[in-house]
Design a protein around this motif. Structure first.
Motif, short mmCIF file in Angstrom:
data_model
loop_
_atom_site.label_atom_id
_atom_site.label_comp_id
_atom_site.label_asym_id
_atom_site.label_seq_id
_atom_site.Cartn_x
_atom_site.Cartn_y
_atom_site.Cartn_z
N LEU A 53 -5.09 -2.53 18.81
CA LEU A 53 -6.27 -2.40 17.94
C LEU A 53 -6.08 -1.29 16.92
CD1 LEU A 53 -9.18 -3.14 17.22
CD2 LEU A 53 -9.95 -1.56 19.01
N LEU A 54 -5.59 -0.15 17.38
CA LEU A 54 -5.39 0.98 16.48
C LEU A 54 -4.33 0.66 15.42
CD1 LEU A 54 -6.16 3.89 15.84
CD2 LEU A 54 -4.42 4.65 17.46
N GLY A 55 -3.29 -0.09 15.83
CA GLY A 55 -2.26 -0.49 14.87
C GLY A 55 -2.83 -1.32 13.74
N GLY A 56 -3.75 -2.24 14.06
CA GLY A 56 -4.38 -3.04 13.03
C GLY A 56 -5.22 -2.20 12.08
N LEU A 57 -6.02 -1.28 12.64
CA LEU A 57 -6.87 -0.43 11.81
C LEU A 57 -6.04 0.49 10.92
CD1 LEU A 57 -9.61 0.53 14.44
CD2 LEU A 57 -9.79 -1.14 12.57
N LEU A 58 -4.97 1.05 11.48
CA LEU A 58 -4.10 1.92 10.69
C LEU A 58 -3.40 1.14 9.58
CD1 LEU A 58 -2.50 4.07 13.55
CD2 LEU A 58 -4.02 4.90 11.74
N SER A 59 -3.03 -0.10 9.85
CA SER A 59 -2.38 -0.92 8.83
C SER A 59 -3.32 -1.18 7.67
CB SER A 59 -1.93 -2.26 9.44
OG SER A 59 -0.96 -2.05 10.44
N LEU A 60 -4.58 -1.49 7.96
CA LEU A 60 -5.57 -1.71 6.90
C LEU A 60 -5.80 -0.43 6.11
CD1 LEU A 60 -8.17 -3.88 8.85
CD2 LEU A 60 -6.48 -4.67 7.18
N CYS A 65 -4.93 2.88 1.26
CA CYS A 65 -4.43 4.13 0.71
C CYS A 65 -3.37 3.87 -0.37
CB CYS A 65 -3.85 4.99 1.83
SG CYS A 65 -3.21 6.59 1.28
N MET A 66 -2.50 2.89 -0.11
CA MET A 66 -1.46 2.57 -1.10
C MET A 66 -2.07 2.00 -2.37
SD MET A 66 1.90 0.15 -0.57
CE MET A 66 2.32 1.05 0.94
N ALA A 67 -3.06 1.12 -2.21
CA ALA A 67 -3.72 0.54 -3.38
C ALA A 67 -4.47 1.61 -4.17
CB ALA A 67 -4.68 -0.56 -2.94
N TRP A 68 -5.08 2.53 -3.45
CA TRP A 68 -5.81 3.63 -4.09
C TRP A 68 -4.86 4.52 -4.90
CZ3 TRP A 68 -6.64 8.81 -1.39
CH2 TRP A 68 -7.38 9.67 -2.20
N ALA A 69 -3.70 4.83 -4.31
CA ALA A 69 -2.73 5.69 -5.00
C ALA A 69 -2.16 5.01 -6.23
CB ALA A 69 -1.62 6.08 -4.04
N MET A 70 -1.94 3.71 -6.16
CA MET A 70 -1.31 2.99 -7.27
C MET A 70 -2.30 2.66 -8.38
SD MET A 70 1.23 0.38 -5.21
CE MET A 70 1.89 -0.31 -6.72
N SER A 71 -3.57 2.44 -8.02
CA SER A 71 -4.55 2.02 -9.02
C SER A 71 -5.35 3.17 -9.60
CB SER A 71 -5.53 1.01 -8.39
OG SER A 71 -6.32 1.65 -7.38
N GLY A 72 -5.54 4.21 -8.81
CA GLY A 72 -6.38 5.32 -9.26
C GLY A 72 -7.85 5.00 -9.23
N ALA A 73 -8.22 3.87 -8.60
CA ALA A 73 -9.63 3.48 -8.53
C ALA A 73 -10.41 4.49 -7.70
CB ALA A 73 -9.74 2.09 -7.93
N ILE A 83 -6.34 -4.20 -3.68
CA ILE A 83 -5.93 -4.48 -2.30
C ILE A 83 -5.62 -5.96 -2.13
CG2 ILE A 83 -6.72 -4.50 0.11
CD1 ILE A 83 -8.40 -2.05 -0.51
N GLU A 84 -6.48 -6.81 -2.67
CA GLU A 84 -6.28 -8.26 -2.58
C GLU A 84 -4.96 -8.67 -3.23
OE1 GLU A 84 -9.05 -12.23 -3.16
OE2 GLU A 84 -9.35 -10.50 -4.47
N MET A 85 -4.68 -8.10 -4.39
CA MET A 85 -3.43 -8.40 -5.09
C MET A 85 -2.22 -7.96 -4.27
SD MET A 85 -0.79 -6.81 -6.93
CE MET A 85 -1.52 -5.27 -7.48
N MET A 86 -2.29 -6.76 -3.68
CA MET A 86 -1.16 -6.26 -2.90
C MET A 86 -0.93 -7.11 -1.65
SD MET A 86 -1.40 -2.12 -3.09
CE MET A 86 0.12 -2.02 -2.13
N ILE A 100 -0.34 -7.56 11.42
CA ILE A 100 -1.65 -7.76 12.04
C ILE A 100 -1.65 -9.01 12.91
CG2 ILE A 100 -4.07 -8.29 11.54
CD1 ILE A 100 -3.86 -6.39 9.14
N ALA A 101 -0.96 -10.08 12.45
CA ALA A 101 -0.86 -11.29 13.27
C ALA A 101 -0.10 -11.01 14.56
CB ALA A 101 -0.15 -12.39 12.47
N ALA A 102 0.98 -10.22 14.48
CA ALA A 102 1.74 -9.86 15.68
C ALA A 102 0.91 -9.01 16.63
CB ALA A 102 3.02 -9.12 15.28
N LEU A 103 0.09 -8.13 16.08
CA LEU A 103 -0.77 -7.29 16.92
C LEU A 103 -1.87 -8.11 17.58
CD1 LEU A 103 -1.06 -4.17 14.58
CD2 LEU A 103 0.18 -4.33 16.73
N LEU A 104 -2.37 -9.12 16.90
CA LEU A 104 -3.35 -10.02 17.51
C LEU A 104 -2.72 -10.77 18.69
CD1 LEU A 104 -5.15 -11.50 14.37
CD2 LEU A 104 -6.12 -9.96 16.08
#
Length: 303
Positions: A53-60, A65-73, A83-86, A100-104
């Motif tokens: 469960l924690l692995g899924g939350l951390l992945s999201l 965080c990556m989308a925020w850093a790249m977009s500056g939004a 995020i959707e584009m990435m 996430i599928a593997a963690l499920l």
């Protein structure tokens, strides 16, 4: 600030997914039959569910965080399209979806532990292995192309799985030793059995570590130690050597001492010594994972 959050999330993902994979794998190669049922020796069900469960939350969180850093939004409404584009259009996003599928799968497999403990741990190990391997797409290997990229990914996979096996084994031994009166026969058998597994792990980590260095830096150390990357890598190698010293101490001194103590009935001193050694070795391993998370954000030439 975003760099610090990124490093923290990478560290948490490394530790979490290695524990998921390594604990389940430990149950397969060290325990037998009904010993693999959650609670018989190790609390597999709560540990594996929490890590999945924690692995899924951390992945999201890492993706956001990556989308925020790249977009500056600065607002969620602005960030969501990025995020959707990435997720849909980049390899990192596809790797996150696969993780996430593997963690499920791993989380579902935990529910099978009581009736089919071996099958449950096999599925968790497979799911954990896939989830752990997807972290390679956030590393240096993703910057290569062609056959070089494929070989770099293969070495990354092997390196991650070997490290996960070591982290999981250390955590499992620490949990076994935490018991007020550990079942010494099973503990000694697991320690002796880990000798071969541990030797393979050390060889794989060493060989793939050298290969990764050659992929990233090349066959040279000139100027490397003038960079932050080189200094952190040197510190990591020193700590890895410390782990090897602890492993040798456990193998050649403390495990034989525990086996002798079990026969005489005076095992408290040997168990206490093993507890301290395992705790220290696990602490060093956690620091190494922190360095790995940091190194993954740097290039050898960066200051």
């Amino acid at each position: 600030m975003s760099d610090s959050i990124n490093i923290a999330l990478r560290f948490a993902l490394y530790l979490d997914l290695m524990l998921l994979f390594g604990l389940a794998a430990f149950g397969l190669y060290s325990l037998r039959g009904q010993e693999r049922v959650s609670g018989a020796q190790l609390p597999f069900a709560p540990l594996l569910v929490i890590t999945a469960l924690l692995g899924g939350l951390l992945s999201l969180a890492a993706m956001a965080c990556m989308a925020w850093a790249m977009s500056g939004a600065s607002a969620w409404a602005e960030l969501w399209p990025h995020i959707e584009m990435m997720v849909l259009e980049t390899e990192v996003g596809l790797a996150c979806t696969l993780r996430i599928a593997a963690l499920l799968l791993a989380g579902f497999a935990v529910a099978l532990n009581k009736p089919w403990p071996t099958a449950s741990l096999v599925l968790v190990t497979l799911g954990g292995a896939v989830a752990l391997a997807t972290l390679a797409w956030a590393g240096h290997g993703a910057m290569n192309e062609g056959s070089r990229r494929n070989w770099h990914f293969i070495t990354d996979f092997l390196h991650l799985w070997a490290a996960g096996g070591w982290i999981g084994a250390l955590a499992a031994f620490a949990l076994l030793l935490r018991q007020a009166e550990p079942q010494l026969a099973i503990l000694v058998r697991a320690l002796v059995g880990f000798e071969t597994v541990g030797a393979v792990i050390v060889v794989v980590i060493s060989v793939t570590g050298v290969a990764n260095y050659l992929f990233i830096v090349g066959p040279s150390v000139a100027g490397l130690f003038d960079s932050t990357y080189g200094q952190l890598l040197t510190f990591k190698l020193i700590l890895f050597s410390v782990m090897l010293v602890f492993a040798a101490l456990n193998r050649f001194r403390l495990t034989p001492l525990l086996e002798q103590a079990r026969q005489t009935g005076e095992h408290r001193i040997a168990v206490s010594a093993l507890r301290r050694s395992m705790a220290l070795e696990l602490s060093v391993a956690v620091v190494i994972l922190g360095l790995v998370a940091w190194l993954g954000t740097l290039s050898p030439a960066m200051e």
